[in-house]
Design an enzyme around this catalytic site. Structure first.
Site, PDB file in Angstrom:
ATOM      1  N   GLY A 192     -31.876  19.362   6.551  1.00  0.00           N
ATOM      2  CA  GLY A 192     -30.507  18.895   6.406  1.00  0.00           C
ATOM      3  C   GLY A 192     -29.995  19.234   5.026  1.00  0.00           C
ATOM      4  CB  CYS A 193     -27.699  17.429   2.792  1.00  0.00           C
ATOM      5  SG  CYS A 193     -27.189  17.391   1.074  1.00  0.00           S
ATOM      6  CG  PHE A 194     -29.788  22.101  -0.588  1.00  0.00           C
ATOM      7  CD1 PHE A 194     -28.815  21.449  -1.325  1.00  0.00           C
ATOM      8  CD2 PHE A 194     -29.616  23.444  -0.320  1.00  0.00           C
ATOM      9  CE1 PHE A 194     -27.705  22.125  -1.794  1.00  0.00           C
ATOM     10  CE2 PHE A 194     -28.502  24.132  -0.794  1.00  0.00           C
ATOM     11  CZ  PHE A 194     -27.545  23.469  -1.531  1.00  0.00           C
ATOM     12  CB  CYS A 203     -30.364  14.346   1.681  1.00  0.00           C
ATOM     13  SG  CYS A 203     -28.607  13.947   1.717  1.00  0.00           S
TER      14      CYS A 203
END
Length: 122
Positions: free
Chosen positions: A33-35, A37
Site C-alpha cells: 500500500g502507501c509506502f 505507511c
C-alpha cells in the site's frame, strides 16, 4: 523480472544519501500500500536499520511520485539479521497489511498500492 524490478528500485534510490549500515545488513523489499505507511510500521521494528521508499515492478526507467504507472509503491528495508530474521520481518509485514485485498490497501486503491514481496539476492 524480479532482478529487473529490484534493480529499478535500487536505481531510483541511488541518488539518496547513504548511511552507515552494519556490515552484515540484509535487504528486504515490500509493497504494502502507501509506502509511507509501511515505512512508519517498519521503522518501529527492532533490528531494522534503514527504510527507503521507492517504486518497483514497472517498466519506467525513472519513476516519480507524479509518474509511476505500472509500478508499486515499495519500501526497501535494511535489517540486521542478528536482531531480526527475514522470516520474522515478513511475518511483521504481513500483520500490517491485508494480503487478500487485490485492489490495494485500506483507502489506497489501484495497482500502485497492491501487495508484493520482492526477491533480493540469489
Amino acid at each position: 523480472m524480479f532482478k529487473t524490478a529490484a534493480s529499478a528500485l535500487l536505481l531510483s534510490l541511488a541518488a539518496l544519501p547513504v548511511t552507515s549500515l552494519p556490515s552484515s545488513a540484509e535487504t528486504a523489499i515490500f509493497a504494502g500500500g502507501c509506502f509511507w505507511c509501511v515505512e512508519s510500521d517498519m521503522d518501529q521494528v527492532p533490528g531494522v536499520t534503514e527504510t527507503i521508499s521507492g517504486y518497483s515492478g514497472g517498466t519506467l526507467k525513472d519513476p516519480t511520485y507524479q509518474n509511476h504507472e505500472g509500478h508499486r509503491e515499495v519500501l526497501k528495508v535494511e535489517f540486521d539479521p542478528a536482531k531480526i530474521s527475514y522470516d520474522q520481518l515478513v511475518t511483521t509485514f504481513l500483520r500490517t497489511i491485508d494480503p487478500t485485498d487485490d485492489g490495494g490497501q485500506f483507502c489506497d486503491r489501484g495497482h500502485a498500492y497492491t501487495t508484493a514481496v520482492y526477491a533480493v539476492g540469489d
